[in-house]
Enzyme design. Sequence first.
Site: not given
Length: 255
Positions: A28, A32, A92, A94-95, A134, A163
């Site tokens: 994925n 966010f 994450s 993805n940021t 996390k 994560n």
Amino acid sequence: MGTVTPRPQPGNPKPRLFRLAEHQAIINRMGFNNDGVEALCERLAHVRYRGILGVNIGKNFDTPIEQAVDDYLLCLDKTYPVASYIAINISSPNTKNLRQLQGVSELDALLGALKSRQTALADQYGNYVPIVLKIAPDLDTGQINNIADALRRHRIDAVIATNTTLGREGVEKSPLAAEAGGLSGSPLFEKSTAVIRSLAQALAGELPIIAAGGITSGKRARAKLEAGATLVQIYSGLIYSGPQLVAECVEATNM
Ligand SMILES: Cc1cc2nc3c(=O)[nH]c(=O)nc-3n(C[C@H](O)[C@H](O)[C@H](O)COP(=O)(O)O)c2cc1C
């Protein structure tokens, strides 16, 4: 819940979620997508659920990384009265640059700021809400030791490991392996369990480890506890196996 950010944001363009069903895995790059922290709190104010409700907080994609601490503090302030615990997401993939916050000086500044705000909020509300960090699975032992030191020094309440991974071990042959994003589910299991093992050694029981990553069976939930975790979380496994996986995990970990 979450990850929630201070301002609403749409996340990445679709498609942004890919099922690698033959591997019981997911890639994925949601980014966010959320309606912002105010909307989340408004919704939670009307929820009748009385169980443990963790809220996971992050920064907006367009907040410069040097100002990330302000985003986390704002989300901490807003979610404090509605959460059972608050998870700080610095892992994450993805940021852009988010994982830089796992670096020694960045983490020291972030955890210091969050701890002192938590102390003030606990006083204000007369209620202590734990803060949980996390972390990513893509860390070497040196980095894990540094994170463990920071967690102890700042008296953070717990750590979630882990994560999603940027690695593609175990899914190399999938046509979807080249999709950008974080890999979760079955192929993540070994990597995230190895992080738990290193963390458990470095933390020496000083704070609890919450396991996440590739729990697809009761046996694997048990293996996380044996590696040093005290709690487990399930995401991808729930998508492929459904809620009976929870019962299976409870059964298998009833040690
Ligand atoms: C579709 C999807 C969205 C996710 N969104 C978030 C998120 O917003 N914040 C976060 O900290 N982790 C997020 N994760 C990571 C999971 O919480 C979990 O840490 C990871 O998937 C490993 O566990 P699993 O193998 O059981 O899925 C997401 C995972 C998936 C598959």
